[in-house]
Scaffold this active site. Structure first.
Site, PDB file in Angstrom:
ATOM      1  N   THR A 151     -27.262  -4.582  20.984  1.00  0.00           N
ATOM      2  CA  THR A 151     -26.532  -4.043  22.138  1.00  0.00           C
ATOM      3  C   THR A 151     -26.335  -5.119  23.201  1.00  0.00           C
ATOM      4  OG1 THR A 151     -28.647  -2.984  22.738  1.00  0.00           O
ATOM      5  CG2 THR A 151     -26.890  -1.559  21.933  1.00  0.00           C
ATOM      6  N   TYR A 152     -27.285  -6.059  23.308  1.00  0.00           N
ATOM      7  CA  TYR A 152     -27.077  -7.165  24.260  1.00  0.00           C
ATOM      8  C   TYR A 152     -25.835  -7.952  23.855  1.00  0.00           C
ATOM      9  CZ  TYR A 152     -27.622 -11.347  27.042  1.00  0.00           C
ATOM     10  OH  TYR A 152     -27.383 -12.375  27.920  1.00  0.00           O
TER      11      TYR A 152
END
Ligand code: NAD
Length: 271
Positions: free
Chosen positions: A154-155
């Site tokens: 997700t980063y």
């Protein structure tokens, strides 16, 4: 812009790491700095250090994931300082680990701070930039916006989105005739701030310092550059990603340790 003297620069996440270094570098170049952070004492401390050295700075507390907080911050800046000439969307967070072992709330928080807030803060402050004779929008993305990042899914994807947003806005402003508002997308590899403590930097790269990144950003604003890609290998990554067959690119990423760099991530201790 060719000079930062008499310019006002707002930096989100200015209380720590890259944002703090940016605050010092912009102040050193003659700008008045608005240090904006959710951590009020960190923002005040950076302001105090800048003013102690003879620079001009003010501190604003805001949660960039909250539209009303951003609106209040903008009103405060307009009342206490004046309209900004440079906006740096820098605030960011990371929660590493195998996807299912990271609580959903942390994945979603990553998108809120790293992606949605960049859109929201830009939406709030772009009218001020457009009204200035010359202005600049800086979005801090990441080298992980060009590659898949296991244990940081997700980063990395939050930063892919920032690159797409930043490039689109840059082209849109130019096509609407707002060439006086420049846009720079910043894509560094790992930077020694604590955010990525525990990671192993990929081969042929070393941990950057926040001061080095800040130098590159200030130079990019002065030279009107669309991208900051650091270190050099980040500059060839999009090309390799585009032209190499998937299995070959995966093998190269494995060989360079990109696929495993986040496996040992621990970050800062959770508060
Ligand atoms: P950092 O943790 O040192 O600083 C982040 C700052 O953002 C902190 O001061 C924090 O209080 C603030 N912040 C977090 N959530 C906020 C919110 N909701 N509202 C307002 N402020 C908030 O991190 P850093 O390493 O300096 O990272 C700065 C930026 O650079 C981030 O966008 C990060 O993703 C990006 N980046 C970092 C690295 C790295 O290796 N450190 C590499 C590439 C890109």
């Amino acid at each position: 812009m060719t000079s930062l003297a008499a310019k006002r620069v707002l930096i989100t996440g200015g209380g720590s790491g890259i944002g703090r270094s940016l605050a010092h570098r912009f102040a050193g170049a003659g700008a008045e700095v608005v240090v904006c952070d959710i951590d009020a004492s960190a923002a005040r401390e950076v302001r105090a250090r800048i003013t102690a050295r003879g620079g001009r700075a003010c501190a604003v507390t805001a949660d960039v994931t909250d539209a009303s907080s951003i609106a209040r911050a903008r009103q405060q800046v307009l009342a206490e300082a004046g309209p900004i000439d440079v906006l740096v969307n820098n605030a960011g967070i990371v929660h590493g680990g195998p996807f299912l072992q990271v609580p959903l709330s942390r994945h979603l928080a990553t998108y809120h701070v790293n992606t949605l807030a960049v859109v929201a803060v830009t939406h709030a402050f772009l009218p001020d930039l457009l009204a200035r004779p010359e202005a600049h929008l800086v979005n801090i993305a990441s080298a992980s916006g060009f590659v898949g990042l296991p244990y940081g899914s997700t980063y990395a994807s939050s930063k892919w989105a920032v690159i797409g947003f930043s490039e689109s806005i840059r082209m849109e402003l130019a096509s609407l005739g707002h060439a006086h508002v420049r846009v720079t997308t910043v894509c560094p590899s790992y930077v020694r701030t604590g955010m990525f403590d525990g990671v192993r930097a990929p081969r042929l790269t070393r941990m950057l310092t926040p001061e080095r990144v800040a130098d590159l950003v200030v130079r990019a604003v002065l030279k009107k550059r669309a991208f900051v890609l650091a270190p050099w290998i980040v500059g060839v990554t999009p090309l390799l990603n585009a032209i190499l067959p998937r299995p070959v690119f995966d093998a190269v990423a494995r060989a360079f340790g990109v696929n495993t760099s986040m496996a040992s991530w621990r970050g800062r201790p959770q508060l």
